[in-house]
Structures are given as C-alpha cells and as structure tokens.
Write a protein that holds these residues in place. Structure first.
Motif, PDB file in Angstrom:
ATOM      1  N   LEU A  77       0.830  -1.203   0.000  1.00  0.00           N
ATOM      2  CA  LEU A  77       0.000   0.000   0.000  1.00  0.00           C
ATOM      3  C   LEU A  77       0.864   1.251   0.000  1.00  0.00           C
ATOM      4  O   LEU A  77       0.592   2.214  -0.731  1.00  0.00           O
ATOM      5  CB  LEU A  77      -0.916   0.002   1.229  1.00  0.00           C
ATOM      6  CG  LEU A  77      -1.793   1.252   1.398  1.00  0.00           C
ATOM      7  CD1 LEU A  77      -2.755   1.386   0.225  1.00  0.00           C
ATOM      8  CD2 LEU A  77      -2.557   1.211   2.714  1.00  0.00           C
ATOM      9  N   THR A  78       1.942   1.227   0.803  1.00  0.00           N
ATOM     10  CA  THR A  78       2.858   2.375   0.841  1.00  0.00           C
ATOM     11  C   THR A  78       3.472   2.606  -0.528  1.00  0.00           C
ATOM     12  O   THR A  78       3.567   3.744  -1.003  1.00  0.00           O
ATOM     13  CB  THR A  78       3.963   2.138   1.885  1.00  0.00           C
ATOM     14  OG1 THR A  78       3.364   2.001   3.176  1.00  0.00           O
ATOM     15  CG2 THR A  78       4.943   3.303   1.915  1.00  0.00           C
ATOM     16  N   ASN A  79       3.913   1.514  -1.184  1.00  0.00           N
ATOM     17  CA  ASN A  79       4.508   1.644  -2.514  1.00  0.00           C
ATOM     18  C   ASN A  79       3.512   2.217  -3.518  1.00  0.00           C
ATOM     19  O   ASN A  79       3.869   3.044  -4.357  1.00  0.00           O
ATOM     20  CB  ASN A  79       5.012   0.282  -3.005  1.00  0.00           C
ATOM     21  CG  ASN A  79       6.236  -0.189  -2.254  1.00  0.00           C
ATOM     22  OD1 ASN A  79       6.919   0.608  -1.625  1.00  0.00           O
ATOM     23  ND2 ASN A  79       6.514  -1.476  -2.311  1.00  0.00           N
ATOM     24  N   MET A  80       2.252   1.791  -3.420  1.00  0.00           N
ATOM     25  CA  MET A  80       1.237   2.311  -4.321  1.00  0.00           C
ATOM     26  C   MET A  80       1.024   3.806  -4.084  1.00  0.00           C
ATOM     27  O   MET A  80       0.918   4.595  -5.033  1.00  0.00           O
ATOM     28  CB  MET A  80      -0.082   1.556  -4.135  1.00  0.00           C
ATOM     29  CG  MET A  80      -1.189   2.015  -5.080  1.00  0.00           C
ATOM     30  SD  MET A  80      -2.784   1.244  -4.711  1.00  0.00           S
ATOM     31  CE  MET A  80      -3.174   1.996  -3.128  1.00  0.00           C
ATOM     32  N   CYS A  81       0.972   4.193  -2.810  1.00  0.00           N
ATOM     33  CA  CYS A  81       0.783   5.618  -2.480  1.00  0.00           C
ATOM     34  C   CYS A  81       1.957   6.448  -2.989  1.00  0.00           C
ATOM     35  O   CYS A  81       1.791   7.590  -3.422  1.00  0.00           O
ATOM     36  CB  CYS A  81       0.618   5.784  -0.972  1.00  0.00           C
ATOM     37  SG  CYS A  81      -0.936   5.120  -0.321  1.00  0.00           S
ATOM     38  N   GLN A  83       3.782   5.794  -5.650  1.00  0.00           N
ATOM     39  CA  GLN A  83       3.634   5.959  -7.087  1.00  0.00           C
ATOM     40  C   GLN A  83       2.566   7.002  -7.425  1.00  0.00           C
ATOM     41  O   GLN A  83       2.736   7.800  -8.353  1.00  0.00           O
ATOM     42  CB  GLN A  83       3.293   4.617  -7.724  1.00  0.00           C
ATOM     43  CG  GLN A  83       4.426   3.594  -7.622  1.00  0.00           C
ATOM     44  CD  GLN A  83       4.029   2.234  -8.146  1.00  0.00           C
ATOM     45  OE1 GLN A  83       3.510   2.116  -9.248  1.00  0.00           O
ATOM     46  NE2 GLN A  83       4.267   1.193  -7.359  1.00  0.00           N
ATOM     47  N   ILE A  84       1.479   7.008  -6.665  1.00  0.00           N
ATOM     48  CA  ILE A  84       0.433   8.013  -6.875  1.00  0.00           C
ATOM     49  C   ILE A  84       0.969   9.400  -6.564  1.00  0.00           C
ATOM     50  O   ILE A  84       0.731  10.370  -7.300  1.00  0.00           O
ATOM     51  CB  ILE A  84      -0.799   7.697  -6.004  1.00  0.00           C
ATOM     52  CG1 ILE A  84      -1.475   6.406  -6.494  1.00  0.00           C
ATOM     53  CG2 ILE A  84      -1.790   8.859  -6.028  1.00  0.00           C
ATOM     54  CD1 ILE A  84      -2.584   5.920  -5.581  1.00  0.00           C
ATOM     55  N   GLU A  85       1.734   9.488  -5.488  1.00  0.00           N
ATOM     56  CA  GLU A  85       2.325  10.776  -5.099  1.00  0.00           C
ATOM     57  C   GLU A  85       3.242  11.297  -6.185  1.00  0.00           C
ATOM     58  O   GLU A  85       3.203  12.487  -6.545  1.00  0.00           O
ATOM     59  CB  GLU A  85       3.108  10.597  -3.792  1.00  0.00           C
ATOM     60  CG  GLU A  85       3.909  11.821  -3.366  1.00  0.00           C
ATOM     61  CD  GLU A  85       4.790  11.517  -2.182  1.00  0.00           C
ATOM     62  OE1 GLU A  85       6.010  11.704  -2.302  1.00  0.00           O
ATOM     63  OE2 GLU A  85       4.259  11.095  -1.144  1.00  0.00           O
ATOM     64  N   GLY A  93       6.078  14.745   2.532  1.00  0.00           N
ATOM     65  CA  GLY A  93       5.905  13.429   3.140  1.00  0.00           C
ATOM     66  C   GLY A  93       6.894  13.203   4.258  1.00  0.00           C
ATOM     67  O   GLY A  93       7.637  14.113   4.660  1.00  0.00           O
ATOM     68  N   SER A 282       9.626   6.821  -1.982  1.00  0.00           N
ATOM     69  CA  SER A 282       8.824   8.007  -2.271  1.00  0.00           C
ATOM     70  C   SER A 282       9.703   9.110  -2.857  1.00  0.00           C
ATOM     71  O   SER A 282      10.931   9.084  -2.763  1.00  0.00           O
ATOM     72  CB  SER A 282       8.166   8.515  -0.984  1.00  0.00           C
ATOM     73  OG  SER A 282       9.147   9.028  -0.095  1.00  0.00           O
TER      74      SER A 282
END
Length: 302
Positions: A77-81, A83-85, A93, A282
């Motif tokens: 989930l962190t990795n997905m966030c 990529q969205i960021e 962050g 990130s």
C-alpha cells in the motif's frame, strides 16, 4: 473485513509491541478499543491470533502468518501511495532514517537543518539505533534509509554511497602524542588506554589488530559508548581509540586531537548510505537520499 482495516492497523501494532498497553501508547488509541478490534478479528477468523501470557501477548502460528502478510500488504500500500504521489508531482511526506549514535552530531544535523529550509514539506524522522540493529530496521521496512557502519552483505541491501574514516588515537590537545602526524598501534603500550567495547563497530577491528600485533593492551578503562570514551579522554584518564568520524566536531573546535593509526593492516571505518533495493521509494525519500549522496561526495564530510 477490509484488508487495510482498523483491525489490521491495531493487530500489527500489538504484534510489534507485544502488548495492548504499549500498542495503545504508540497509536494513542484507547486500549479497550484495540482489545475490542483484536477480539472481533479473532472471532471473524475463527482462531486465536495471540497467546495471552502473564508477560504479554505472543503470536500464535496463525498470528505469525497474518503478521507476515499484513506487513507485506502494508508495504504494498505504501509503494502504491508513493507511485500516486509521484504521478501528482508532490514533494512532501515523511522519511525515516536509521543512524548510529556517532551521527547525532556533525554533518547530519546540519544537513537536516538545511533541508528544512529547502524542502519544508518533508518531515525527517531519525531513529538512533545500535549499529547492529540498523540493517534489520532497513530490511524489515521500519525505515526508508540507513546510515550504516561497516555494512555486511545482505539480501536487499544496496549501498548508494560510502565513505571511509581512519581509526586513530584520541587525546587532549596538550598531550605529547597530539604533536604526531600518525602513530603505530604499539604506541598504546606506552600510555593508559580507554578501549572500545562491543557493540561499537570499531571494537572488532581493534581486537584483530591487537591479536595480529601480538600486543596485550592493559586498558585503564573500557566503554561501549563513544560519548563516554570522549568524556574519559577529556578527564585525562588516558588515550582513546575512535574513528575520525567520532571526533570530527571536537577536533574542529580544538577540544580533542586525533592521530591516525598508521598500521597498514588496520581497516578504516566505513560509513555507508544504504537502501532496500526491493522497495519503491517516495519522492521525498529520493530527495533526502540525493542530498545525502552530495554530502558523501563533499570534502567537508571527510
């Protein structure tokens, strides 16, 4: 039960801290609310996740399985966030960095102060750990970046930059040894010595040098803490043995003198900037790493 539910968050915290009370303090959530979520989760899964012991909570086999998958889900989930960021072009962050005690002074605090000016949207959380724990903190995902002394090979560990610091004698500026440009390790036989102890990273190097040199140093004092060794040197108890990194500020201010040990078979202390190459970092973490890499290349940090 949603994968990233309140239950999972509470469960991971209780598993990590070993008790509902400590998880409550960490999360700042009422212990009763955490306990209720754990009980509901166990009821939903139809099996206990913890053994209730007098000393705290211990994961059952099912709990261990859920904990391992829960941490992986959290990382995903962190990795997905991340990529969205990055797609949104954000430069803010939190970045967690693990560092040894030697870096609580010197170039790192100055660098973080400068980054606060240039990147005010980034919160940098430093975790001061024993060097032996830093590598594990990086690999298990507790931190994003690690500054590690004498890193050992491990799966997933990627060294982005490194710098070597010589080991040497540390003394008061008015001590006779302070006039030397360098000295052999055998000099330690002539003066009272304050010797480093484990878990200090340089202890093993000094121990090997002592054996190879066939010397038996009779220490006036020993310590497993860099600050204590420097304090004992200031009190005039004897000469210390540390790395140039450990006394960089004190030497600059003229409070202590550093004399490199010239034995060719003595390895320097290596400070490495490390990341877990399997993780998606990130934008904020990449910015911090970039600034750290510049510092490693800077002569000022030598």
């Amino acid at each position: 039960m949603p994968v990233f539910s309140r239950f999972l968050r509470y469960f991971l915290a209780v598993a990590q801290h070993g008790s509902i009370r400590r998880a409550s303090e960490h999360l700042r959530i009422a212990a009763s609310a955490i306990d209720r979520q754990i009980l509901q989760g166990e009821e939903s899964l139809g099996t206990p996740l913890f053994e209730r012991l007098p000393t705290g909570l211990r994961l059952t086999a099912t709990g261990e399985l859920l904990y391992a998958h829960g941490k992986q889900w959290s990382r995903d989930l962190t990795n997905m966030c991340v990529q969205i960021e990055d797609m949104r072009g954000l430069r803010r962050g939190q970045v967690d960095i693990a560092v040894p005690d030697a870096l609580t002074r010197g170039f790192l605090p100055r660098l973080l102060r400068a980054m606060r000016t240039t990147h005010p949207g980034i919160t940098i959380c430093t975790h001061v750990l024993d060097n032996s724990r830093i590598q594990n903190a990086l690999i298990d995902g507790s931190v994003d970046v690690a500054l590690l002394l004498n890193p050992t090979h491990a799966r997933g560990l990627l060294v982005r930059a490194h710098k070597d610091f010589p080991l040497g004698f540390v003394c008061l500026p008015n001590h006779p040894v302070a006039e030397r440009k360098s000295a052999r390790f055998s000099l330690a036989m002539n003066y009272p010595m304050i010797m480093p102890e484990a878990p200090l990273a340089l202890q093993r190097q000094i121990e090997i040098l002592e054996i190879d040199s066939n010397l038996d140093i009779q220490a006036a004092a020993t310590s497993d803490n860099i600050q204590m060794i420097k304090s004992l040197v200031r009190e005039g108890i004897g000469l210390g043995i540390l790395s140039a990194l450990d006394v960089m500020d004190e030497v600059t201010r003229g409070e202590l003198a550093f004399i490199p040990i010239s034995n060719h078979d003595l390895s320097p202390l290596t400070l490495a900037l490390c990341v877990d190459h399997s993780r998606q970092l990130s934008g904020a973490a990449r910015l911090v790493i970039s600034e750290l890499e510049k510092e490693f290349l800077s002569p000022a940090a030598q």
